[in-house]
Write a protein that holds these residues in place. Structure first.
Motif, PDB file in Angstrom:
ATOM      1  N   LYS A 125       0.829  -1.203   0.000  1.00  0.00           N
ATOM      2  CA  LYS A 125       0.000   0.000   0.000  1.00  0.00           C
ATOM      3  C   LYS A 125       0.860   1.249   0.000  1.00  0.00           C
ATOM      4  N   SER A 126       1.915   1.257   0.804  1.00  0.00           N
ATOM      5  CA  SER A 126       2.772   2.437   0.868  1.00  0.00           C
ATOM      6  C   SER A 126       3.552   2.603  -0.426  1.00  0.00           C
ATOM      7  N   ASP A 127       3.942   1.487  -1.054  1.00  0.00           N
ATOM      8  CA  ASP A 127       4.639   1.566  -2.340  1.00  0.00           C
ATOM      9  C   ASP A 127       3.722   2.119  -3.426  1.00  0.00           C
ATOM     10  N   MET A 128       2.453   1.758  -3.353  1.00  0.00           N
ATOM     11  CA  MET A 128       1.502   2.218  -4.367  1.00  0.00           C
ATOM     12  C   MET A 128       1.159   3.692  -4.183  1.00  0.00           C
ATOM     13  N   THR A 129       1.204   4.182  -2.954  1.00  0.00           N
ATOM     14  CA  THR A 129       0.844   5.575  -2.718  1.00  0.00           C
ATOM     15  C   THR A 129       1.997   6.526  -2.986  1.00  0.00           C
ATOM     16  N   CYS A 130       3.220   6.002  -2.999  1.00  0.00           N
ATOM     17  CA  CYS A 130       4.366   6.855  -3.316  1.00  0.00           C
ATOM     18  C   CYS A 130       4.324   7.169  -4.800  1.00  0.00           C
ATOM     19  N   VAL A 131       4.330   8.435  -5.118  1.00  0.00           N
ATOM     20  CA  VAL A 131       4.291   8.853  -6.514  1.00  0.00           C
ATOM     21  C   VAL A 131       5.686   9.311  -6.896  1.00  0.00           C
ATOM     22  N   SER A 132       6.242   8.661  -7.888  1.00  0.00           N
ATOM     23  CA  SER A 132       7.572   9.066  -8.331  1.00  0.00           C
ATOM     24  C   SER A 132       7.412  10.145  -9.387  1.00  0.00           C
ATOM     25  N   THR A 133       8.280  11.120  -9.314  1.00  0.00           N
ATOM     26  CA  THR A 133       8.219  12.219 -10.281  1.00  0.00           C
ATOM     27  C   THR A 133       8.946  11.774 -11.532  1.00  0.00           C
ATOM     28  N   PRO A 134       8.314  11.916 -12.683  1.00  0.00           N
ATOM     29  CA  PRO A 134       8.955  11.495 -13.922  1.00  0.00           C
ATOM     30  C   PRO A 134      10.118  12.429 -14.256  1.00  0.00           C
ATOM     31  N   LYS A 135      11.154  11.854 -14.838  1.00  0.00           N
ATOM     32  CA  LYS A 135      12.309  12.656 -15.224  1.00  0.00           C
ATOM     33  C   LYS A 135      11.944  13.504 -16.432  1.00  0.00           C
ATOM     34  N   SER A 136      12.461  14.694 -16.419  1.00  0.00           N
ATOM     35  CA  SER A 136      12.192  15.620 -17.509  1.00  0.00           C
ATOM     36  C   SER A 136      12.971  15.188 -18.734  1.00  0.00           C
ATOM     37  N   LYS A 137      12.332  15.233 -19.878  1.00  0.00           N
ATOM     38  CA  LYS A 137      12.998  14.861 -21.113  1.00  0.00           C
ATOM     39  C   LYS A 137      13.758  16.029 -21.712  1.00  0.00           C
TER      40      LYS A 137
END
Length: 163
Positions: A125-137
């Motif tokens: 659940k905690s892994d699913m709620t963590c939102v990773s920020t996508p790297k800028s292209k």
């Protein structure tokens, strides 16, 4: 025997779900059998063996197919284990005492599996709620600036290219 699934059979959720739902009721029934023995009816080995055998089967099933059942495992750990230990002390049969000890061990192992399963679910659940920020292209400002300088001067801004 209450319910058996061999390893070759495919476990179907529609078969497991009703049995899992009945686990808390089974736990309460076992507690009732172990505590409402005022006349010491179950202290006789011939009468209690069937109850203990059924309890072992239910615990095996619950450990394998329902380790996440909070109500069942909490009730079993807090209420039944202590009653079984008390029951074991007052019983005359060595075989029944041994079986009671085995059931208490099964309860302890099942509770460990339950706690591990709950920790895994919490982690998921905690892994699913963590939102990773996508790297800028887009290129960084310094890279863009270097490219612009190269175009305007025709010279490379890299140290390796200058020598």
């Amino acid at each position: 025997q209450l319910f058996t699934i061999t390893s070759s059979q495919e476990v179907q959720e529609d078969v497991i779900a009703p049995l899992t739902k009945a686990l808390p009721i089974c736990a309460k029934a076992f507690l009732s059998a172990y505590t409402q023995d005022e006349n010491h009816v179950f202290m006789k080995a011939k009468r209690v063996r069937d109850v203990l055998k059924a309890h072992e089967s239910v615990l095996s099933f619950a450990t394998k197919h329902a380790p996440q059942e909070e109500e069942f495992w909490t009730f079993t750990e807090k209420e039944i284990a202590s009653k079984l230990n008390l029951f074991k002390e007052h019983c005359e049969s060595d075989g029944v005492k041994k079986t009671c000890g085995n059931i208490v061990t099964m309860i302890e192992k099942g509770v460990v599996v339950h706690k591990q399963k709950m920790e895994e679910e919490e982690k998921k659940k905690s892994d699913m709620t963590c939102v990773s920020t996508p790297k800028s292209k887009s290129k960084s400002k310094s890279k863009k600036k270097a490219k612009a300088v190269r175009k305007s001067t025709g010279k490379s801004t890299r140290k390796s290219d200058r020598s």
